[in-house]
Design a protein around this motif. Structure first.
Motif, PDB file in Angstrom:
ATOM      1  N   SER A 155       0.836  -1.202   0.000  1.00 23.20           N
ATOM      2  CA  SER A 155       0.000   0.000   0.000  1.00 23.20           C
ATOM      3  C   SER A 155       0.871   1.253   0.000  1.00 23.20           C
TER       4      SER A 155
ATOM      5  N   CYS B  95       2.012   1.901  -3.559  1.00 18.10           N
ATOM      6  CA  CYS B  95       0.926   2.500  -4.355  1.00 18.10           C
ATOM      7  C   CYS B  95       0.769   3.977  -4.030  1.00 18.10           C
TER       8      CYS B  95
ATOM      9  N   LYS C 221      -7.911   6.349  -9.895  1.00 20.73           N
ATOM     10  CA  LYS C 221      -7.377   7.368  -8.982  1.00 20.73           C
ATOM     11  C   LYS C 221      -6.358   8.246  -9.704  1.00 20.73           C
TER      12      LYS C 221
ATOM     13  N   PRO D 150      -4.651  -2.133  -6.218  1.00 23.07           N
ATOM     14  CA  PRO D 150      -6.109  -2.238  -6.365  1.00 23.07           C
ATOM     15  C   PRO D 150      -6.564  -1.930  -7.784  1.00 23.07           C
ATOM     16  N   ALA D 151      -7.679  -2.522  -8.182  1.00 25.39           N
ATOM     17  CA  ALA D 151      -8.171  -2.377  -9.553  1.00 25.39           C
ATOM     18  C   ALA D 151      -8.492  -0.933  -9.908  1.00 25.39           C
ATOM     19  N   ASP D 152      -8.847  -0.109  -8.920  1.00 33.31           N
ATOM     20  CA  ASP D 152      -9.211   1.275  -9.213  1.00 33.31           C
ATOM     21  C   ASP D 152      -8.013   2.222  -9.216  1.00 33.31           C
ATOM     22  N   PHE D 153      -6.814   1.674  -9.229  1.00 34.35           N
ATOM     23  CA  PHE D 153      -5.602   2.493  -9.163  1.00 34.35           C
ATOM     24  C   PHE D 153      -5.533   3.495 -10.313  1.00 34.35           C
TER      25      PHE D 153
END
Length: 304
Positions: free
Chosen positions: A116, A119, A151, A145-148
């Motif tokens: 984390s 990221c 973001k 995470p898939a929504d990286f």
């Protein structure tokens, strides 16, 4: 001042390309003609933009001796880069051309597992990037995470930069309607988004336009291999046929296409001309050896 293009590569690689007389299971396969290139979607885009005379910066997650090797190769190619340090080592991808069959075998690891903190550090670097375009290309390694990318798109929009995305799977679907300016799916990826087969050109053009109208992205660049490519916008859809060349490899062809398209749009060329430049870059890549080997003179010759 040249438009500033920053590319993001979360899962870079050392790309090894080699040849073998014959690839057979259970046997020690001796290779020759080995070539090493810095790889990963965004890195390939930055390399091609730089080769074409554009202003690119490769932002990459880099770890281990393999990460340092990627950095050294970028420096040797005179591609500006900035690294975000991660704990794991960057992956090594292998492509072997079997001379006996003419087939190409590609072995692509998933990549290191990011934490984390990794990221967060990458997104912090994205927020600090001074760019007119932010181009994210490639897979997400384990732990991300898939929504990286969604973001990252939000961060780019907040800074007034246009965000372009080329990825697949959950990372793709999680990024739809998240402020992406340009999305570059393959036909398989488009079909995954719409949930059905779309095999004729009029339907492909229609579905790409519908995605734009639905807000998935402001522009959709759909690559169709030998059938060329489609560029869908709010006011129209453009199709151009592929440029016929003899193919030697497919490694980095999609990234090279994206590089040409982004550079063309950044230079404010008409969309039709930007799409033509993209196809010329993709054609130059497939007839080369190694990853995204594109030379400006070759692209210019393909455009004449």
């Amino acid at each position: 001042m040249a438009v500033r293009i920053t590319t993001l590569t979360v899962n870079p690689a050392v790309d090894l390309a080699a040849q073998a007389a014959s690839v057979q299971p259970g046997h020690k396969v001796r290779t020759f003609g080995e070539r090493y290139d810095p790889g990963g979607g965004g890195i390939n885009v930055a390399r091609v933009v730089t080769a074409l005379g554009g202003n690119a910066l490769a932002l990459l997650a880099s770890g281990g001796v393999t990460g340092r090797f990627v950095e050294e190769m970028l420096t040797a190619e005179k591609v500006p880069w900035r690294a975000v340090r991660i704990q794991g080592a960057c992956r090594i991808s292998v492509t072997v051309h079997d001379q006996s069959s003419g087939l190409e075998y590609r072995f692509v690891p998933r990549g290191p597992e990011l934490t984390s903190s990794d990221c967060a550090n990458i997104l912090e670097a994205v927020a600090a990037a001074d760019a007119d375009w932010l181009v994210a290309s490639g897979s997400l390694p384990p732990g991300v995470p898939a929504d990286f990318y969604g973001k990252a798109a939000g961060i780019a929009a907040a800074r007034g930069a246009r965000f372009a995305l080329d990825t697949s799977g959950a990372a793709l679907t999680a990024s739809l309607q998240r402020g992406v300016h340009l999305l570059k799916p393959s036909l398989t990826e488009l079909e995954a988004i719409v949930g059905r087969k779309v095999r004729d050109l009029p339907s492909q053009m229609e579905q790409a336009k519908r995605l734009v109208e639905a807000g998935a992205a402001q522009m959709i660049a759909l690559t169709l291999g030998a059938d060329g490519a489609i560029l869908a916008m709010t006011d129209r859809v453009v199709h151009r046929p592929a440029i016929g060349v003899s193919q030697r490899t497919g490694v980095g062809a999609g990234d090279s296409f994206l590089a040409g398209l982004i550079l063309g749009l950044a230079e404010q060329r008409p969309p039709e001309d930007a799409l033509r430049l993209a196809l010329a870059c993709g054609a130059a890549a497939v007839r080369g050896v190694g990853t995204a080997q594109v030379r400006r003179e070759e692209v210019e010759a393909l455009l004449t």
